[in-house]
Write a protein that holds these residues in place. Structure first.
Motif, short mmCIF file in Angstrom:
data_model
loop_
_atom_site.label_atom_id
_atom_site.label_comp_id
_atom_site.label_asym_id
_atom_site.label_seq_id
_atom_site.Cartn_x
_atom_site.Cartn_y
_atom_site.Cartn_z
N CYS A 258 74.88 2.54 32.70
CA CYS A 258 76.00 1.95 33.38
C CYS A 258 76.20 1.93 35.01
CB CYS A 258 77.16 2.30 32.62
SG CYS A 258 78.83 1.19 33.36
N ALA A 259 76.01 3.27 35.49
CA ALA A 259 76.17 3.71 36.66
C ALA A 259 74.96 2.91 37.58
CB ALA A 259 76.03 4.99 36.91
N ALA A 260 73.99 2.71 37.06
CA ALA A 260 72.65 2.14 37.75
C ALA A 260 73.09 0.51 37.82
CB ALA A 260 71.33 2.31 37.06
N SER A 261 73.65 -0.01 36.81
CA SER A 261 73.90 -1.32 36.77
C SER A 261 75.08 -1.74 37.94
CB SER A 261 74.45 -1.82 35.36
OG SER A 261 73.38 -1.71 34.31
N ILE A 262 75.89 -0.67 37.90
CA ILE A 262 76.99 -0.97 39.04
C ILE A 262 76.62 -0.74 40.12
CG2 ILE A 262 79.25 -0.06 39.67
CD1 ILE A 262 79.87 0.74 36.44
N TRP A 263 75.73 -0.10 40.49
CA TRP A 263 75.09 0.35 42.00
C TRP A 263 74.48 -0.86 42.31
CZ3 TRP A 263 73.21 5.65 40.02
CH2 TRP A 263 74.18 6.53 40.12
N ASP A 264 73.84 -1.47 41.26
CA ASP A 264 72.87 -2.63 41.56
C ASP A 264 73.91 -3.93 41.85
OD1 ASP A 264 70.92 -4.70 41.49
OD2 ASP A 264 71.88 -5.41 39.60
N SER B 119 70.56 -0.40 47.15
CA SER B 119 68.98 -0.24 47.09
C SER B 119 68.36 0.56 45.99
CB SER B 119 68.27 0.01 48.45
OG SER B 119 68.59 1.49 48.56
N MET B 120 67.19 0.04 45.67
CA MET B 120 66.49 0.86 44.62
C MET B 120 66.09 2.39 45.15
SD MET B 120 64.98 0.70 41.59
CE MET B 120 64.41 -0.73 41.25
N ARG B 121 65.97 2.56 46.36
CA ARG B 121 66.13 4.05 47.07
C ARG B 121 67.13 4.61 46.88
NH1 ARG B 121 61.41 6.58 47.94
NH2 ARG B 121 60.80 4.53 48.57
N ASP B 122 68.46 4.23 46.83
CA ASP B 122 69.80 4.72 46.84
C ASP B 122 69.92 5.11 45.44
OD1 ASP B 122 70.55 4.27 49.39
OD2 ASP B 122 71.32 2.55 49.23
N VAL B 123 69.58 4.34 44.46
CA VAL B 123 69.72 4.69 42.99
C VAL B 123 68.97 5.76 42.81
CG1 VAL B 123 69.26 3.72 40.55
CG2 VAL B 123 70.31 2.08 42.40
N GLN B 124 67.51 5.63 43.36
CA GLN B 124 66.63 6.95 42.93
C GLN B 124 67.29 8.20 43.61
OE1 GLN B 124 63.36 7.12 45.77
NE2 GLN B 124 62.51 8.85 45.09
N GLN B 125 67.76 8.37 44.65
CA GLN B 125 68.24 9.48 44.94
C GLN B 125 69.58 9.81 44.16
OE1 GLN B 125 68.92 8.45 49.25
NE2 GLN B 125 67.09 9.19 49.85
N ALA B 126 70.45 8.93 43.80
CA ALA B 126 71.57 9.33 43.33
C ALA B 126 71.34 9.80 41.83
CB ALA B 126 72.24 8.05 42.96
N LEU B 127 70.31 9.20 41.09
CA LEU B 127 69.68 9.64 39.66
C LEU B 127 68.93 10.99 39.86
CD1 LEU B 127 68.88 6.06 38.21
CD2 LEU B 127 70.95 7.65 38.24
N GLY B 128 68.49 11.42 40.97
CA GLY B 128 67.83 12.46 41.18
C GLY B 128 66.23 12.43 41.00
N THR C 210 59.33 6.18 39.45
CA THR C 210 60.13 6.54 38.10
C THR C 210 61.05 5.56 37.86
OG1 THR C 210 59.24 8.93 38.34
CG2 THR C 210 61.27 8.34 37.00
N THR C 211 62.16 5.67 39.27
CA THR C 211 63.24 4.96 39.04
C THR C 211 62.86 3.39 38.77
OG1 THR C 211 63.99 6.30 40.96
CG2 THR C 211 65.14 4.04 40.45
#
Length: 81
Positions: free
Chosen positions: A28-34, A39-48, A54-55
């Motif tokens: 859900c968080a990934a969807s909201i961020w999108d 950016s995919m890079r921001d999502v990558q960093q947020a998800l660790g 991988t992201t």
């Protein structure tokens, strides 16, 4: 952890009448961020994730597909929060 799982499951049952897992919240968080233009890079960093690959592999169907924050909103529509 199992403690986090139990806390999230208990809260979601009391809040919306059904169980939501921590893993579902992560998606859900990934969807909201999108939806907000992250950016995919921001999502990558947020998800660790250590690798952008991988992201992309795990979340590309969410971030670039039909499963956006709006789709999640429709699934939860009518749930009393």
């Amino acid at each position: 952890s199992s403690t986090l799982y139990r806390i999230v499951a208990r809260f979601s049952r009391s809040a919306i009448g059904r169980e939501i897992t921590p893993h579902a919240l992560r998606h859900c968080a990934a969807s909201i961020w999108d939806h907000c233009g992250a950016s995919m890079r921001d999502v990558q960093q947020a998800l660790g994730h250590s690798s952008i690959t991988t992201t992309e592999k795990v979340y590309v169907h969410i971030l670039n597909g039909k499963k956006s924050a709006a789709a999640i909103d429709r699934k939860l529509e009518g749930a009393a929060l």
